[in-house]
Design a protein around this motif. Structure first.
Motif, mmCIF file in Angstrom:
data_model
loop_
_atom_site.group_PDB
_atom_site.id
_atom_site.type_symbol
_atom_site.label_atom_id
_atom_site.label_comp_id
_atom_site.label_asym_id
_atom_site.label_seq_id
_atom_site.Cartn_x
_atom_site.Cartn_y
_atom_site.Cartn_z
ATOM 1 N N ARG A 27 1.704 -6.839 -14.164
ATOM 2 C CA ARG A 27 0.618 -5.909 -13.839
ATOM 3 C C ARG A 27 -0.100 -5.446 -15.109
ATOM 4 O O ARG A 27 -0.546 -4.298 -15.195
ATOM 5 N N GLN A 28 -0.245 -6.369 -16.081
ATOM 6 C CA GLN A 28 -0.800 -5.985 -17.385
ATOM 7 C C GLN A 28 -2.262 -5.552 -17.318
ATOM 8 O O GLN A 28 -2.735 -4.840 -18.208
ATOM 9 N N ALA A 29 -3.001 -6.008 -16.318
ATOM 10 C CA ALA A 29 -4.356 -5.502 -16.097
ATOM 11 C C ALA A 29 -4.244 -4.405 -15.058
ATOM 12 O O ALA A 29 -3.781 -4.652 -13.956
ATOM 13 N N ARG A 31 -4.357 0.227 -14.153
ATOM 14 C CA ARG A 31 -4.862 1.589 -14.321
ATOM 15 C C ARG A 31 -4.420 2.296 -15.596
ATOM 16 O O ARG A 31 -4.958 3.340 -15.918
ATOM 17 N N TYR A 36 -10.078 -0.676 -17.643
ATOM 18 C CA TYR A 36 -9.877 -1.092 -16.247
ATOM 19 C C TYR A 36 -10.409 -0.009 -15.316
ATOM 20 O O TYR A 36 -11.141 -0.294 -14.368
ATOM 21 N N ARG A 40 -13.259 -0.506 -12.535
ATOM 22 C CA ARG A 40 -12.863 -0.203 -11.155
ATOM 23 C C ARG A 40 -13.788 0.841 -10.544
ATOM 24 O O ARG A 40 -14.191 0.726 -9.389
ATOM 25 N N PHE A 46 -11.338 -2.177 -4.209
ATOM 26 C CA PHE A 46 -10.399 -2.993 -4.984
ATOM 27 C C PHE A 46 -10.511 -4.475 -4.620
ATOM 28 O O PHE A 46 -10.506 -5.342 -5.501
ATOM 29 N N LEU A 74 -4.025 -14.045 -13.679
ATOM 30 C CA LEU A 74 -5.148 -13.913 -12.756
ATOM 31 C C LEU A 74 -5.198 -12.514 -12.180
ATOM 32 O O LEU A 74 -4.185 -12.007 -11.693
ATOM 33 N N SER A 76 -5.834 -10.413 -9.229
ATOM 34 C CA SER A 76 -5.959 -10.525 -7.781
ATOM 35 C C SER A 76 -4.887 -9.628 -7.189
ATOM 36 O O SER A 76 -4.439 -8.693 -7.859
ATOM 37 N N ASP A 77 -4.451 -9.873 -5.979
ATOM 38 C CA ASP A 77 -3.356 -9.094 -5.411
ATOM 39 C C ASP A 77 -2.596 -9.962 -4.424
ATOM 40 O O ASP A 77 -3.152 -10.933 -3.886
ATOM 41 N N TYR A 152 4.506 -5.980 4.256
ATOM 42 C CA TYR A 152 3.255 -5.202 4.338
ATOM 43 C C TYR A 152 2.493 -5.522 5.626
ATOM 44 O O TYR A 152 1.902 -4.642 6.248
ATOM 45 N N PHE A 205 5.874 -13.592 -6.420
ATOM 46 C CA PHE A 205 6.365 -12.204 -6.461
ATOM 47 C C PHE A 205 7.134 -11.894 -5.182
ATOM 48 O O PHE A 205 6.539 -11.664 -4.130
ATOM 49 N N SER A 207 8.893 -9.063 -4.385
ATOM 50 C CA SER A 207 9.209 -7.708 -4.856
ATOM 51 C C SER A 207 10.230 -7.003 -3.992
ATOM 52 O O SER A 207 10.850 -6.041 -4.423
ATOM 53 N N HIS A 323 9.821 -4.833 -13.879
ATOM 54 C CA HIS A 323 8.905 -4.625 -12.748
ATOM 55 C C HIS A 323 7.574 -4.245 -13.380
ATOM 56 O O HIS A 323 7.462 -4.210 -14.600
HETATM 57 O O1 CP3 Z 1 -0.480 -8.358 -13.098
HETATM 58 C C1 CP3 Z 1 -1.727 -8.250 -13.138
HETATM 59 O O2 CP3 Z 1 -2.328 -7.620 -14.015
HETATM 60 C C2 CP3 Z 1 -2.522 -9.030 -12.104
HETATM 61 C C3 CP3 Z 1 -2.869 -8.349 -10.913
HETATM 62 C C4 CP3 Z 1 -1.868 -7.878 -9.869
HETATM 63 C C5 CP3 Z 1 -2.146 -6.754 -9.052
HETATM 64 N N1 CP3 Z 1 -1.187 -6.675 -8.093
HETATM 65 C C6 CP3 Z 1 -3.320 -5.876 -9.223
HETATM 66 C C7 CP3 Z 1 -3.332 -4.540 -8.576
HETATM 67 C C8 CP3 Z 1 -0.651 -8.425 -9.422
HETATM 68 C C9 CP3 Z 1 0.133 -9.584 -9.973
HETATM 69 C C10 CP3 Z 1 -0.252 -7.660 -8.296
HETATM 70 C C11 CP3 Z 1 0.971 -7.955 -7.507
HETATM 71 C C12 CP3 Z 1 1.361 -7.071 -6.413
HETATM 72 N N2 CP3 Z 1 0.553 -6.353 -5.563
HETATM 73 C C13 CP3 Z 1 2.701 -6.886 -5.985
HETATM 74 C C14 CP3 Z 1 3.907 -7.572 -6.577
HETATM 75 C C15 CP3 Z 1 4.360 -6.952 -7.837
HETATM 76 C C16 CP3 Z 1 5.009 -5.610 -7.704
HETATM 77 O O3 CP3 Z 1 4.534 -4.679 -8.372
HETATM 78 O O4 CP3 Z 1 5.999 -5.490 -6.976
HETATM 79 C C17 CP3 Z 1 2.682 -5.996 -4.892
HETATM 80 C C18 CP3 Z 1 3.876 -5.497 -4.117
HETATM 81 C C19 CP3 Z 1 1.310 -5.680 -4.632
HETATM 82 C C20 CP3 Z 1 0.764 -4.825 -3.534
HETATM 83 C C21 CP3 Z 1 -0.002 -3.684 -4.066
HETATM 84 N N3 CP3 Z 1 -1.250 -3.769 -4.628
HETATM 85 C C22 CP3 Z 1 0.385 -2.317 -4.098
HETATM 86 C C23 CP3 Z 1 1.710 -1.790 -3.580
HETATM 87 C C24 CP3 Z 1 -0.663 -1.597 -4.683
HETATM 88 C C25 CP3 Z 1 -0.810 -0.109 -4.843
HETATM 89 C C26 CP3 Z 1 0.125 0.517 -5.767
HETATM 90 C C27 CP3 Z 1 0.101 -0.020 -7.175
HETATM 91 O O5 CP3 Z 1 1.150 -0.507 -7.641
HETATM 92 O O6 CP3 Z 1 -0.946 0.034 -7.827
HETATM 93 C C28 CP3 Z 1 -1.660 -2.531 -5.056
HETATM 94 C C29 CP3 Z 1 -2.931 -2.231 -5.737
HETATM 95 C C30 CP3 Z 1 -3.181 -2.923 -7.038
HETATM 96 N N4 CP3 Z 1 -2.944 -4.234 -7.295
HETATM 97 C C31 CP3 Z 1 -3.751 -2.324 -8.202
HETATM 98 C C32 CP3 Z 1 -3.856 -3.330 -9.158
HETATM 99 C C33 CP3 Z 1 -4.441 -3.213 -10.534
HETATM 100 C C34 CP3 Z 1 -4.233 -0.872 -8.315
HETATM 101 C C35 CP3 Z 1 -5.395 -0.696 -7.405
HETATM 102 C C36 CP3 Z 1 -6.499 0.166 -7.974
HETATM 103 O O7 CP3 Z 1 -7.065 -0.139 -9.018
HETATM 104 O O8 CP3 Z 1 -6.820 1.165 -7.289
#
Ligand code: CP3
Length: 344
Positions: A27-29, A31, A36, A40, A46, A74, A76-77, A152, A205, A207, A323
């Motif tokens: 999740r290096q990219a 908040r 970012y 955003r 999103f 990449l 994405s989500d 989910y 992933f 998770s 994580h």
């Molecule tokens: O790693 C990266 O930088 C690439 C992007 C990435 C995101 N989500 C961007 C994101 C990746 C690889 C993910 C994976 C992801 N998404 C997982 C697996 C990894 C893990 O943490 O367990 C899961 C379970 C999700 C589902 C998801 N997306 C949740 C639960 C949430 C909200 C809570 C949170 O952790 O932020 C998201 C939103 C999300 N995905 C954000 C980002 C940057 C934040 C959204 C925002 O900007 O408002």
């Protein structure tokens, strides 16, 4: 052995130990970066950020401009797959993802035919990233593993114990298997498309690999991950894959043997000695600093980061968190961690 690639992180996934571990941060990219938050804030939602190649490329590259990371992941989500299958997915500010929970009828109405055209912007993002990245940087693609995505889709939101999905899997085995089949097939198409668009390696992933008994772990976690790796490699021979079954604990070895992933992501609750005692020394591992130590910084972070580097010094190791990085993380601590991993 001659180097298989000039990308240190990809080489490590493929089993070549490096002098110092390459590093990226799950999740290096996100908040914790002001740039970012700014991008955003300028974007509608999103998902729009995920589907707008220009913005997704920008956000993917932001952490690499600040830190000497070895890979871009990449932007994405994992929930773009349910969105692409036609389920309603929203990201409410401060609440995390909200989906219209699926029932048996909802599973029947998922539409695989539209999924890849819906995801076309993600492939365009990867093509642009491929062109923009220096040759030594690894480009990581990803998707959620089917069980985690299903939690989910069935629960409608994140939950601490995945109760709704675990119960559905036991009460409606046929509908559940149908959902997993759809997710396996869609994920194979999606990941094959990511490789064709320029990804060097993909991470699955998983998770929510925790909270499952043996039989459920085999059915809900191992088997779908195995089928994705197998199906993907029929399309993309030898496709490099990182598995991340978070919480798999005593099932880590079984997971790695059953799925055939090249590298295994290790969560932060798994002891280093356990990994070394139970996983073959040639298997690449990735991890496993507690993200909270990165929030706190100082000795709490540095002592454990050194222990991880030392502990995995005799095997292919990619440094990472156990994580995802959290929004509270100070940027100075990330700078220090990368410096420590690269130079001690
Ligand atoms: O790693 C990266 O930088 C690439 C992007 C990435 C995101 N989500 C961007 C994101 C990746 C690889 C993910 C994976 C992801 N998404 C997982 C697996 C990894 C893990 O943490 O367990 C899961 C379970 C999700 C589902 C998801 N997306 C949740 C639960 C949430 C909200 C809570 C949170 O952790 O932020 C998201 C939103 C999300 N995905 C954000 C980002 C940057 C934040 C959204 C925002 O900007 O408002």
């Amino acid at each position: 052995m001659a180097p298989v690639t000039h990308k240190p992180l990809l080489a490590t996934v493929l089993g070549q130990r490096q002098e110092r571990p390459p590093i990226w941060i799950m999740r290096q990219a996100g908040r914790y970066l002001p740039e970012y938050r700014q991008t955003r804030a300028q974007t509608g939602g999103f998902l729009e950020l995920c589907y707008t190649p220009e913005l997704a490329v920008e956000v993917t590259l932001q952490p690499l401009r600040r830190f000497d990371l070895d890979a871009a992941i990449l932007f994405s989500d994992i929930l773009v797959i349910p969105d692409a299958l036609g389920q309603s997915v929203r990201f409410a500010t401060g609440e995390g993802p909200l989906l219209e929970p699926l029932d048996e009828k909802g599973i029947d109405s998922l539409d695989r035919d539209r999924a890849m055209s819906h995801l076309a912007p993600v492939f365009e993002t990867l093509r642009r990233l491929r062109a923009a990245l220096p040759a030594e940087k690894t480009l990581i693609g990803f998707c959620g593993a089917p069980w985690t995505v299903a939690t989910y889709m069935l629960g409608g939101r994140g939950s601490p114990d995945q109760w709704t999905a675990r119960r559905f899997a036991l009460e409606h085995p046929e509908a559940f298997d149908k959902l997993i089949d759809i997710l396996v097939d869609t994920s194979i198409d999606y990941l094959a498309g990511q490789f064709e668009a320029g990804a060097d390696v993909v991470q699955l992933f998983e998770s929510w690999a925790l909270n499952l008994d043996d039989a459920s772990f085999a059915r809900q976690v191992m088997e779908p991950n195995r089928r994705i790796v197998e199906g993907l490699r029929q399309r993309v021979p030898d496709a490099p894959v990182i598995g991340f079954p978070r919480g798999a604990a005593g099932n880590l070895r079984r997971f790695s043997e059953a799925t055939g992933v090249n590298a295994l992501g290790i969560d932060f609750a798994t002891p280093i000695e356990f990994v070394n005692a139970h996983l073959p020394p040639e298997l690449a591992v990735q991890g496993n600093l507690d993200p909270l130590r990165l929030v706190v910084g100082g000795e709490a972070m540095e002592r454990q980061a050194r222990a991880i580097i030392q502990g995995f010094a005799n095997r292919p190791h990619i440094f990472n968190l156990g994580h995802g990085i959290v929004p509270e993380t100070p940027i100075a601590h990330v700078e220090r961690l990368v410096e420590l991993v690269k130079r001690g």
